[in-house]
Motif scaffolding. Structure first.
Motif, PDB file in Angstrom:
ATOM      1  N   THR A 810      29.744  27.457  40.483  1.00  0.00           N
ATOM      2  CA  THR A 810      29.649  27.497  39.019  1.00  0.00           C
ATOM      3  C   THR A 810      28.553  26.562  38.527  1.00  0.00           C
ATOM      4  N   LEU A 811      28.541  25.344  39.068  1.00  0.00           N
ATOM      5  CA  LEU A 811      27.545  24.367  38.631  1.00  0.00           C
ATOM      6  C   LEU A 811      26.133  24.827  38.997  1.00  0.00           C
ATOM      7  N   SER A 812      25.970  25.534  40.110  1.00  0.00           N
ATOM      8  CA  SER A 812      24.647  26.012  40.513  1.00  0.00           C
ATOM      9  C   SER A 812      24.097  27.008  39.502  1.00  0.00           C
ATOM     10  N   ALA A 813      24.954  27.889  38.981  1.00  0.00           N
ATOM     11  CA  ALA A 813      24.500  28.855  37.970  1.00  0.00           C
ATOM     12  C   ALA A 813      24.077  28.140  36.692  1.00  0.00           C
ATOM     13  N   VAL A 814      24.843  27.123  36.298  1.00  0.00           N
ATOM     14  CA  VAL A 814      24.518  26.362  35.085  1.00  0.00           C
ATOM     15  C   VAL A 814      23.182  25.634  35.267  1.00  0.00           C
ATOM     16  N   ARG A 815      23.016  24.969  36.415  1.00  0.00           N
ATOM     17  CA  ARG A 815      21.781  24.196  36.639  1.00  0.00           C
ATOM     18  C   ARG A 815      20.572  25.104  36.827  1.00  0.00           C
ATOM     19  N   ALA A 816      20.790  26.334  37.303  1.00  0.00           N
ATOM     20  CA  ALA A 816      19.671  27.265  37.435  1.00  0.00           C
ATOM     21  C   ALA A 816      19.064  27.549  36.061  1.00  0.00           C
ATOM     22  N   MET A 817      19.927  27.730  35.044  1.00  0.00           N
ATOM     23  CA  MET A 817      19.404  27.960  33.698  1.00  0.00           C
ATOM     24  C   MET A 817      18.716  26.712  33.167  1.00  0.00           C
ATOM     25  N   LEU A 818      19.280  25.542  33.471  1.00  0.00           N
ATOM     26  CA  LEU A 818      18.618  24.308  33.041  1.00  0.00           C
ATOM     27  C   LEU A 818      17.270  24.143  33.728  1.00  0.00           C
ATOM     28  N   GLY A 819      17.142  24.746  34.901  1.00  0.00           N
ATOM     29  CA  GLY A 819      15.894  24.656  35.646  1.00  0.00           C
ATOM     30  C   GLY A 819      14.880  25.714  35.262  1.00  0.00           C
ATOM     31  N   GLY A 820      15.177  26.534  34.235  1.00  0.00           N
ATOM     32  CA  GLY A 820      14.195  27.504  33.749  1.00  0.00           C
ATOM     33  C   GLY A 820      14.483  28.946  34.092  1.00  0.00           C
ATOM     34  N   VAL A 821      15.570  29.231  34.805  1.00  0.00           N
ATOM     35  CA  VAL A 821      15.905  30.621  35.129  1.00  0.00           C
ATOM     36  C   VAL A 821      16.518  31.278  33.895  1.00  0.00           C
ATOM     37  N   ASP A 846      30.495  36.280  23.238  1.00  0.00           N
ATOM     38  CA  ASP A 846      30.623  37.556  22.539  1.00  0.00           C
ATOM     39  C   ASP A 846      31.535  37.432  21.327  1.00  0.00           C
ATOM     40  N   ALA A 847      31.509  36.260  20.710  1.00  0.00           N
ATOM     41  CA  ALA A 847      32.392  36.020  19.561  1.00  0.00           C
ATOM     42  C   ALA A 847      32.104  36.984  18.415  1.00  0.00           C
ATOM     43  N   THR A 848      30.861  37.439  18.279  1.00  0.00           N
ATOM     44  CA  THR A 848      30.481  38.341  17.181  1.00  0.00           C
ATOM     45  C   THR A 848      30.684  39.808  17.550  1.00  0.00           C
ATOM     46  N   GLY A 849      31.190  40.059  18.756  1.00  0.00           N
ATOM     47  CA  GLY A 849      31.329  41.444  19.208  1.00  0.00           C
ATOM     48  C   GLY A 849      30.169  41.882  20.061  1.00  0.00           C
ATOM     49  N   THR A 850      29.095  41.126  20.030  1.00  0.00           N
ATOM     50  CA  THR A 850      27.913  41.416  20.839  1.00  0.00           C
ATOM     51  C   THR A 850      27.598  40.188  21.689  1.00  0.00           C
ATOM     52  N   LEU A 851      27.353  40.414  22.974  1.00  0.00           N
ATOM     53  CA  LEU A 851      27.061  39.300  23.860  1.00  0.00           C
ATOM     54  C   LEU A 851      25.723  38.666  23.498  1.00  0.00           C
ATOM     55  N   VAL A 852      25.755  37.363  23.237  1.00  0.00           N
ATOM     56  CA  VAL A 852      24.540  36.612  22.914  1.00  0.00           C
ATOM     57  C   VAL A 852      24.276  35.657  24.079  1.00  0.00           C
ATOM     58  N   PRO A 853      23.318  35.969  24.949  1.00  0.00           N
ATOM     59  CA  PRO A 853      23.064  35.100  26.105  1.00  0.00           C
ATOM     60  C   PRO A 853      22.728  33.683  25.664  1.00  0.00           C
ATOM     61  N   PRO A 854      23.209  32.678  26.391  1.00  0.00           N
ATOM     62  CA  PRO A 854      22.918  31.285  26.008  1.00  0.00           C
ATOM     63  C   PRO A 854      21.496  30.907  26.402  1.00  0.00           C
ATOM     64  N   ASN A 855      20.927  29.976  25.661  1.00  0.00           N
ATOM     65  CA  ASN A 855      19.619  29.432  26.007  1.00  0.00           C
ATOM     66  C   ASN A 855      19.812  28.026  26.581  1.00  0.00           C
ATOM     67  N   GLN A 856      18.695  27.367  26.881  1.00  0.00           N
ATOM     68  CA  GLN A 856      18.800  26.037  27.482  1.00  0.00           C
ATOM     69  C   GLN A 856      19.515  25.032  26.588  1.00  0.00           C
ATOM     70  N   PRO A 857      19.214  24.972  25.288  1.00  0.00           N
ATOM     71  CA  PRO A 857      19.963  24.030  24.441  1.00  0.00           C
ATOM     72  C   PRO A 857      21.471  24.264  24.478  1.00  0.00           C
ATOM     73  N   ALA A 858      21.875  25.540  24.532  1.00  0.00           N
ATOM     74  CA  ALA A 858      23.304  25.834  24.598  1.00  0.00           C
ATOM     75  C   ALA A 858      23.904  25.319  25.902  1.00  0.00           C
ATOM     76  N   ILE A 859      23.160  25.489  27.002  1.00  0.00           N
ATOM     77  CA  ILE A 859      23.641  24.989  28.293  1.00  0.00           C
ATOM     78  C   ILE A 859      23.716  23.467  28.276  1.00  0.00           C
TER      79      ILE A 859
END
Length: 1022
Positions: A810-821, A846-859
């Motif tokens: 789980t942490l690897s997926a999170v850090r991958a996004m922090l690393g620019g993926v 998907d709180a609004t009914g549509t999936l909103v992918p997170p960006n780096q600030p969100a991570i």
């Protein structure tokens, strides 16, 4: 009847009238030409010739008007025919374009259908390949297990044979030793009998000796037989123990086999799910692109067909305008000609009676009219020709345009095959790579089991070697002790018969006893003198003796100088000092010598078992000691002045070199410690160790743990600072020297200290062993660095009630996004992990009914709510690493990590170790009958890192109390922890592994209760 008045025009010649007629030809309306012609009225008088001319003119005029009407009708008919032809052409081309679009759509659908069928075929092939690989791996696993069992059995048999051989050898040694001592007892007895063969009591002496000999030989034989039987029995029992332990260990291999089979099948199913997901994604993409292109083609077909058919209407309008203009251009000259003819007759009535004019006019006028009619006909013919040419050109243009459209749409259909083929080929390669990766992941399981069983066999073999060595040593010691007992028995036998014979002899007369006492007295004095001289000579041979003499001389010299300074004469001062020293030595010598003399006299008088000769020897020693005491000699030896000299002499003798002995003393001034060191290693090797370890006590400890000097020096070379060196014994105890030697060339021992401090000791050893067995040195260094830096940088903190404890995946997926993926390029399972993590943190994507992918600030915003156990901090490393689906892993550089998880317990405590032990044998899951399954460890048999992660999460330090929330993507962890679930739904029906179906049935996890600790276990990515 009144005739209309006429105005006589100026007379014109026929030629002039014709020119006027030609000049008046203009644009008259077709309606005027088609109206009934006004008849020519001729006022009398007129001649018959003129009237005939007028009649001809009238006829010609009517014919002209009729011909003009026919030409108009012909032009219209031709125009209608051409318009119909163009319309037909347009319809034909519109249909051709529609058909081309339909054909292109068919090509697109055919490409899509073929590609999807090919992908499905490739999927079936890859699924079959994965199944075949799994089946082959299961067979290889079974063969590996059987091979290891065979190896184990052979090793046990070899060790049993060695044990039996050792027993046989020691039993033979005991038998031979007993025989040798029996022979010695016989020799002693025979020698004693022979010595007194001529004595008057020879018979009694022989009987006494023979009786004692029989007793001692019987005792020797009893002892020898008993010890021989004992060592053989113990060796046989040890061999049986080896075989029994091997059989039990071989039976224990069933558990790794069960775990490995489950893991292979799980990897197989996961690989197949991945293949299906790859195929489904590719098929969906092809369908989407085909539908998009199909919709575009249909819309384009309709638009282009309407556009082409619209060309017919435009063509009709253009033709109609041209026809109308042309008919007008043709009708007006004809009407003008007709009117001019009529006007000619009206205007030239005054010449009607002149026949020559009439004849000339007829000829010229009618000829001019015919010429003009021919010109009008040519104009009409030209127009009809141009109309046909215009239609042909329009058709050509329309055909070219339609063909261009058809060619374009055909090209579009054909071109669609390129991207589709690329998708198909990429998908085939991706599935092939995924299948290969799956096969490798299954092969790794068997390889790991093989290595694990090799370690088991190796460890067991090593323990057997140790036990065999201990057994051999114990047998040898048992035989040695028995033989020593026999030696004592033989010596006791010798002493006994000496005493017995001496008593027999002594009882024979007073003078014999007196003679024996006097002989012993002389022997005692002589032995004392020899001992004294030998001690002095040994001391003189050592350099330390002369050092001591020099020191005494210097002390005496100083005392003399002091006395001289105070006024005493030199000789008097020397005499005074020597007198003083002599008195002191004499007093001390008297005291010590008297005590020694009294001791020897005490033994001579009080011991009842002594002969007169032995009593005389003790009295002789007492006399010698008393004489020395009152003579003031030997006192330095009695006062232990030369004790250190003797020890240093013994040291020089032992090491074989004065220089070597001095070097040892320079390193370690304490001779007792040097002696302890020399028990452990040779002098040269002790010096090699002391060159690296200045602390003698530490050197003694290290030499006691590692007897091979070269191996010890390797370990010492890896201790680059004093703190690591000081803790080397601790590292040896924790990891053992063989494991440390295996890893010494690959890591810095400094990195082992924080690792050992933050792990339970046995778990740390298992983790290090696994990395070493796999040869994963880069991963080991990454692990140790990640764990070491965690303590220095991120630190460890308690978890809040709403925080999540994450595992490495789980942490690897999170850090991958922090690393620019980018989220879109993550693997599907990683995307699900991110979605589920945000949902568990109360921030659904998907709180609004549509999936909103997170960006780096969100991570970055959730990092403060994550905690990572110490093992996860090691596994995730300082640098983030990401592996795209079907591609090689890439290093993303140093990336932010969450705080480590603080625990509220000592990891080497009984409670923590009990949890690790329990995690190796979890209870059966509620839905699993206990009679049909065996417990499988959490994280599989080799999953010690997984178990330390779970244990840390269970003992998490929580702010304000609360239950830790642990999120895991490892099916072998999630599913096995269900055995401790307080309440859990059984796995859902359908496809997938047990863990996957269990996660579907429990999307928010379940709470476990283990050894009084509660924890919420949440699935992610399963």
């Amino acid at each position: 009847m009144q005739q209309p008045a006429t105005v006589a025009p100026q007379a014109q010649s026929p030629a002039e009238a014709l020119l006027a007629l030609q000049g008046m030809a203009g644009n008259a309306a077709v309606s005027r030409m088609m109206s009934s012609p006004v008849p020519v009225t001729i006022a009398p008088p007129s001649s018959p010739e003129f009237l005939s001319l007028v009649a001809d003119i009238e006829a010609r005029r009517a014919a002209i008007l009729a011909h003009s009407t026919a030409q108009a009708d012909q032009i219209r008919a031709s125009a209608d025919t051409l318009k119909q032809r163009f319309r037909t052409t347009a319809d034909t081309k519109a249909m051709a374009v529609e058909q081309a679009h339909a054909a292109a759509l068919g090509v697109v659908q055919q490409h899509a259908s073929t590609a999807q069928a090919t992908i499905q075929s490739n999927l079936d092939a890859e699924l079959a390949r994965v199944d075949a690989a799994a089946e082959a791996e299961l067979q290889r696993l079974d063969q590996t297990i059987e091979d290891k069992r065979g190896t184990l059995a052979r090793h046990a048999e070899d060790k049993a044979t060695l044990a039996a051989t050792a027993g046989t050898e020691q039993a033979q040694r005991a038998t031979d030793g007993t025989a040798e001592r029996t022979a010695r007892a016989n020799e002693i007895a025979n020698a004693k009998i022979e010595r007194y063969r001529t004595h008057e009591q020879a018979g009694d002496i022989r009987d006494t000796v023979d009786s004692a000999k029989r007793d001692v030989i019987a005792e020797l034989n009893r002892t020898g037989t008993a010890v021989a039987t004992s060592v053989r029995t113990k060796s046989t029992e040890l061999g049986g123990h080896f075989r029994e332990e091997a059989a039990q260990t071989a039976r224990d291999f069933d558990q790794p086999r069960t775990d490995a089979r489950a893991q292979i099948l799980e990897n197989r199913d996961r690989t197949k799910d991945t293949l299906r997901e790859i195929a489904a994604n590719a098929t969906a993409r092809i369908t989407s692109e085909a539908n998009q292109l199909g919709t575009s083609l249909q819309e384009e077909s309709t638009r282009r067909a309407v556009e082409i058919r619209a060309q017919a209407a435009l063509f009709d309008s253009s033709i109609d305008e041209s026809v109308a203009a042309t008919i007008t251009q043709l009708a007006e000259p004809a009407e003008a000609l007709a009117n001019d003819l009529a006007g000619f007759a009206q205007d030239n009535q005054d010449a009607a009676c002149y026949p020559p004019f009439v004849d000339e006019a007829r000829a010229e006028l009618l000829a001019a009219a015919s010429e003009r009619e021919a010109q009008i006909d040519d104009l009409a013919t030209q127009f009809l020709g141009s109309l046909d040419q215009t239609t042909g050109d329009a058709e050509t243009t329309l055909n070219d345009h339609a063909e261009a459209l058809i060619s374009g749409v055909q090209q579009a259909g054909d071109d669609f095959g390129g991207p589709i083929n690329e998708i198909m080929q990429n998908t085939a390669q991706e599935m092939h790579d995924a299948a290969d990766e799956g096969a490798r992941s299954m092969a790794v399981v068997t390889d790991e089991v093989g290595r694990e069983l090799d370690r088991v066999v190796e460890d067991l073999d090593s323990r057997w070697d140790e036990r065999l060595s201990d057994h051999t040593r114990e047998l040898r010691e048992e035989v040695d002790n028995a033989l020593a007992d026999e030696d004592r028995a033989v010596q006791g036998f010798s002493d006994e018969i000496d005493v017995s014979v001496d008593r027999i002899v002594e009882e024979s007369g007073f003078f014999d006893s007196l003679w024996n006492f006097c002989a012993g007295l002389v022997e005692g004095i002589w032995n004392g003198l020899v001992g004294l001289l030998k001690g002095i000579w040994d001391a003189i041979k050592t350099p330390l003796f002369w050092i001591a003499v020099a020191v005494v001389v210097v002390i005496i010299a100083i005392a003399v100088i002091v006395l001289v300074i105070k006024g005493a004469a030199v000789l008097a001062a020397i005499g005074a000092v020597l007198a003083f020293v002599g008195k002191v030595l004499l007093v001390i010598g008297v005291i010590v010598g008297s005590i020694a003399a009294l001791y020897y006299l005490y033994l001579a008088i009080t011991r009842p078992d002594l002969t007169w000769r032995q009593r005389g020897e003790l009295v002789g020693r007492a006399i010698f000691e008393a004489a020395l005491a009152f003579a003031g000699t030997g006192i330095l030896a009695r006062l232990k002045v030369f004790a250190q000299v003797a020890k240093f002499r013994a040291l020089v003798t032992r090491v074989g070199s004065l220089a070597l002995a001095i070097r040892l003393v320079n390193k370690v001034p304490d001779l007792e410690k040097i002696a302890r060191l020399l028990v452990l290693a040779e002098a040269a090797n002790v010096l090699r160790v002391l060159d690296k370890v200045s602390d003698a006590e530490l050197a003694i400890v290290l030499l006691g743990k590692v007897r091979d000097i070269d191996e010890l020096l390797v370990l010492l070379d890896k201790c680059s600072d004093a703190s690591t060196l000081a803790r080397l014994p601790e590292l040896i105890d924790a990891f053992d020297q063989r494991l440390l030697l295996r890893v010494a060339a690959e890591i810095d021992f400094r990195d082992l200290l924080p690792f050992l401090d933050q792990q339970e000791t046995a778990a740390a050893r298992q983790i290090l062993t696994q990395y070493a067995d796999a040869g994963s040195w880069d991963r080991l260094r990454r692990f140790l660095r990640g764990m070491g830096q965690a303590a220095e940088t991120e630190g460890y903190a308690a978890a809040g009630a709403g925080d999540i404890i994450v595992d490495n995946q789980t942490l690897s997926a999170v850090r991958a996004m922090l690393g620019g993926v980018d989220y879109g390029t993550l693997q599907p399972i990683e995307q699900r992990m991110i979605q589920q993590l945000f949902a568990q943190l109360g921030q659904p994507l998907d709180a609004t009914g549509t999936l909103v992918p997170p960006n780096q600030p969100a991570i970055q915003g959730i990092m403060g709510r994550l905690r990572a156990p110490v093992t996860v901090m090691g596994e995730t490393g300082v640098n983030a690493v990401h592996k795209p689906l079907g591609a090689a892993a890439s290093d993303l550089g140093a990336v932010e990590r969450p705080a480590g998880l603080a625990v509220d317990i000592d990891r080497n405590s009984t409670a923590y170790r009990q949890v690790l032990t329990d995690l190796e044998s979890p209870p059966n899951r509620p839905w699993t009958p206990s009679s049909t399954t065996a417990p499988t460890p959490v994280g599989k048999a080799e999953g010690i890192r997984d178990r330390t992660v779970v244990a840390d999460a269970l003992f998490a330090q929580m702010e304000g109390g609360g239950v830790p929330r642990f999120m895991t993507a490892d099916g072998a962890v999630f599913e096995r922890l269900a055995g401790w679930a307080v309440s859990v739904n059984p796995p859902a029906a359908g496809t997938g592994t047990v863990a996957t179906r269990l996660a579907r049935a429990n999307p928010n996890g379940f709470e476990i209760l283990l050894n009084g600790r509660r924890m919420l276990v949440i699935p992610v990515g399963l």
